[in-house]
Enzyme design. Structure first.
Site, short mmCIF file in Angstrom:
data_model
loop_
_atom_site.label_atom_id
_atom_site.label_comp_id
_atom_site.label_asym_id
_atom_site.label_seq_id
_atom_site.Cartn_x
_atom_site.Cartn_y
_atom_site.Cartn_z
N ALA A 26 2.86 -0.92 8.90
CA ALA A 26 1.52 -0.97 9.51
C ALA A 26 0.85 -2.27 9.11
O ALA A 26 1.22 -2.93 8.13
CB ALA A 26 0.68 0.22 9.06
N GLY A 29 -6.78 -4.49 8.09
CA GLY A 29 -7.74 -5.58 8.01
C GLY A 29 -7.57 -6.43 6.77
O GLY A 29 -8.06 -7.56 6.72
N MET A 30 -6.90 -5.91 5.72
CA MET A 30 -6.77 -6.66 4.48
C MET A 30 -5.32 -6.95 4.11
O MET A 30 -5.06 -7.81 3.29
CB MET A 30 -7.42 -5.86 3.33
CG MET A 30 -8.92 -5.72 3.46
SD MET A 30 -9.64 -4.83 2.07
CE MET A 30 -9.03 -3.18 2.36
N THR A 32 -0.74 -6.12 5.08
CA THR A 32 0.35 -5.58 5.89
C THR A 32 1.24 -4.75 4.96
O THR A 32 1.54 -5.18 3.84
CB THR A 32 1.17 -6.69 6.54
OG1 THR A 32 0.30 -7.47 7.37
CG2 THR A 32 2.29 -6.12 7.41
N VAL A 33 1.65 -3.57 5.43
CA VAL A 33 2.46 -2.66 4.60
C VAL A 33 3.89 -2.65 5.13
O VAL A 33 4.12 -2.52 6.34
CB VAL A 33 1.88 -1.23 4.62
CG1 VAL A 33 2.70 -0.33 3.69
CG2 VAL A 33 0.42 -1.25 4.18
N LYS A 48 2.63 -3.46 -0.12
CA LYS A 48 1.41 -3.90 0.56
C LYS A 48 1.21 -5.38 0.23
O LYS A 48 0.94 -5.73 -0.92
CB LYS A 48 0.23 -3.06 0.10
CG LYS A 48 -1.08 -3.43 0.79
CD LYS A 48 -2.23 -2.58 0.29
CE LYS A 48 -2.14 -1.17 0.77
NZ LYS A 48 -2.49 -1.04 2.20
N ASP A 142 -12.92 3.86 0.80
CA ASP A 142 -12.41 3.72 2.17
C ASP A 142 -11.69 5.00 2.60
O ASP A 142 -10.55 4.96 3.08
CB ASP A 142 -11.48 2.52 2.27
CG ASP A 142 -11.24 2.09 3.72
OD1 ASP A 142 -12.02 2.52 4.59
OD2 ASP A 142 -10.28 1.36 3.97
#
Length: 684
Positions: A26, A29-30, A32-33, A48, A142
């Protein structure tokens, strides 16, 4: 989490000499995994990798390191574990536990509004994980459906602890991070976040689970943020008629604009959540909206393709990747551009002038307060209307002093030795009701028994009190004495006929656990479906009871027997005895090596079939008859060659060494015999 095929320069590489990147899961916004393999420990992990604008910020990286260490210290079954953190050149990364499965977002996308029973069952472990984090001093910041991971085996975990906190805390970003649909008002206003901020986000998420939609919508993130600050979340029953009033109250308690009016932390919310689950009726728990999609246990497991809903950053431009810096006056997010020429043209549709000018609004409030103070001062006399008699005033003061002394003495007795004096609540757990009430009376308390279910305390014995044992309270305060009704029993759902994944989801929704899973062949139930369960469907058991399942491997494969060469009847019987069906082909064939009436061929000739499938048999009509011509007087070599062409075996009987090589006699001759028969030539 669903793997997402894409072209990516990191895929196939090894980060920090340890984590081999296999695929991208995935992008947010901060960060990529990725799905990666820890080559040192030989296990799958979620890697991550931070976006470059964060990875190049030294202040942020230092903060991230501290937050990662704090998150790694939290070990809880409903929190995704942080395993490692580091940097490899320009790459900054976190390593987390890999949870194979899907997210709560997938369930909501697939199902829409969820029945309260399923919604409460899914959010319970989320709140339990938050309670553990809050107890350890950690705040998530979050909470959203994308960060609630549901494993294939039914486990539910909260992910991304520490990352949002590190971003909001670092001074190098100076920006507001969080998914705007779930953002607490105090974060929008630039105030410090605490456990109640997570409670607010969880309340918004519960609203969405119960109604199928988020409470606020807007054309831009900042419009949604404005509603968080200036509006109150509506009752879920207004969007989803028929929901219980207790659910309305729970959601509105969690989403109060003033943090002081919310549960203090996840633990407080968890207690109320579980209390509500025990008080709602089955009809209220299983209520569904007429317009919602039909619920099946498969839908909670077979997740739809996940929709990316990354962590958002509130932006003052059309780009969703920009940040709004917090200003010195945090009372509104819309005034951020007032002193910055590059944003001078920004305005939020629907926001009045007072909101865009916080000084004007504060001035109006001050003027109203001054008017009230002036009215109060005008109504207060500055001197007595009549001076009065000095002796009379002395008598009045004496009476007042006596009354005050009596009141002080009474109050001293009341709060020192009487009903208002403090006392310590005794421990009454596992006592009989009579024993518990006597202990409370001895301590000076009056108690009110209340029946509750309890898995650990025998029925009829005391579970505890409220306030809890050991607390010091005034003796006039009534004590609730909780008496066990024994373990609460729940009927097991029927799992047979469904898939194993469907059974796992149904067990999770019923708060049961998966026991032993065994496999067995079954002629009627397809492979992968549940044949039976133990305990049986409908049996009443406690929450957490393990349920063992037998899963079908499909029909048992049967080896095809080789019946070639057997007589037809014997061959048919052998096929039928194996559980297969024998069919004899109508055409027979000649075969010089297989006698008439025996099987010369079969289809299939080997391998396996399923019970009842067909094996076709071809039967021999024996060798064909061929006329033997006479070769007497001819050369033996030519005669042998011609006879072999006709399919006969030739035997040479030489007389006197067969010097001349001439056939003198032949047996048989001028007659029809089966091909493959022996013809004897006498040669001189």
């Amino acid at each position: 989490m669903v793997q997402e095929p894409t072209q990516d320069h990191l895929i196939g590489t090894t980060v920090d000499g340890r984590y081999h990147v296999r695929s991208r899961l995935a992008r947010g916004g901060m960060s990529t995994v990725y799905l990666a393999t820890d080559q040192r420990l030989e296990r799958d992990v979620a890697l991550k990798v931070l976006h470059p604008h964060l990875a190049n910020d030294e202040t942020f990286l230092e903060r991230l390191s501290r937050e990662a260490k704090a998150a790694a210290s939290l070990s809880h079954p409903h929190v995704v574990s942080v395993l490692d953190q580091g940097e490899d050149g320009h790459i900054a990364y976190l390593v987390m536990e890999y949870v194979k499965g899907h997210t709560l977002r997938d369930v909501i996308n697939q199902q829409g509004a969820l029945p309260p029973r399923l919604a409460l069952a899914l959010i319970d472990p989320v709140i339990e994980g938050l309670a553990a984090a809050h107890g350890s001093g950690l705040i998530h910041r979050d909470i959203k459906p994308e960060n609630v991971l549901i494993a294939d085996d039914g486990r539910i975990k909260v992910g991304d602890f520490g990352l949002a906190r590190a971003v909001t805390a670092t001074t190098s970003t100076g920006a507001l991070i969080g998914t705007v649909a779930y953002l607490a008002p105090e974060l929008v206003l630039g105030k410090p976040a605490d456990a109640r901020s997570d409670v607010y986000s969880a309340g918004i998420m519960l609203y969405e689970m119960l109604t199928g939609k988020q409470p606020y919508a807007g054309e831009s993130p900042i419009q949604v943020a404005y509603q968080h600050v200036n509006a109150a979340v509506g009752r879920p029953s207004e969007a989803a008629p028929g929901l219980a009033e207790d659910l309305d109250e729970l959601v509105q308690w969690c989403t109060a604009v003033d943090a002081e009016n919310r549960p203090v932390d996840g633990s407080a919310l968890l207690s109320e959540l579980r209390h509500i689950r025990t008080t709602l009726s089955d009809e209220q728990l299983d209520h569904r909206q007429p317009s919602s999609r039909p619920l099946s246990t498969a839908a909670a497991v077979e997740a739809a393709a996940p929709r990316e809903n990354p962590t958002e950053a509130l932006a003052t431009t059309a780009s969703p990747t920009e940040f709004i810096p917090h200003q010195s006056n945090p009372t509104t997010v819309m005034a951020a551009s007032a002193r910055q020429p590059r944003n001078a043209g920004l305005a939020l549709p629907g926001v009045d002038d007072d909101l865009r000018q916080p000084g004007k609004r504060e001035q109006k409030k001050l003027e109203r307060q001054q008017a009230k103070d002036q009215a109060r001062a005008a109504a207060t006399p500055v001197r007595p209307l009549r001076e009065g008699n000095p002796r009379r005033r002395a008598v009045i003061w004496t009476v007042v002093i006596v009354i005050l002394a009596l009141l002080a003495g009474s109050a001293g007795w009341f709060f020192g030795m009487g009903p208002g004096s403090p006392g310590t609540v005794p421990d009454v757990k596992n006592k009989t009701v009579a024993e518990a009430q006597q202990l409370l009376r001895t301590a000076g308390f009056q108690s009110e028994p209340r029946d509750v279910f309890d898995d650990d305390v025998q029925a009829g014995l005391a579970v505890g009190t409220e306030p809890k044992s050991g607390e010091v309270v005034r003796k006039f305060q009534p004590i609730a004495l909780f008496v066990s009704k024994g373990a609460q029993l729940f009927a097991l759902p029927g799992l047979t006929g469904g898939t194993l994944d469907q059974a796992k989801t149904a067990l999770n929704a019923a708060q049961m656990t998966l026991g032993n899973v065994t496999e067995a062949f079954d002629e009627k139930i397809p492979a992968g479906s549940v044949i039976s369960q133990d305990p049986a469907p409908g049996k009443e058991v406690r929450h957490g009871t393990p349920v063992s399942l037998v899963v079908s491997k499909g029909p048992q494969p049967i080896p095809v027997p080789d019946v070639r060469g057997l007589p037809q009847d014997a061959a048919v019987k052998a096929i039928q005895d194996a559980g297969l069906k024998a069919v004899v082909a109508p055409e027979t064939v000649n075969d010089k090596s297989v006698p008439k009436g025996a099987v010369v061929a079969q289809s299939p000739g080997n391998g396996t079939l399923v019970r009842g499938e067909t094996v076709t048999l071809t039967v021999s009509k024996g060798p064909k008859l061929v006329r033997v011509p006479s070769f007497i007087g001819k050369q033996a070599k030519d005669a042998q060659k011609d006879l072999e062409k006709l399919g006969f075996d030739v035997k040479i009987n030489a007389i006197l060494g067969g010097f001349f090589g001439t056939v003198r006699d032949q047996n048989p001759v001028d007659t029809e015999i089966p091909e493959g028969s022996v013809v004897t030539l006498t040669v001189v």
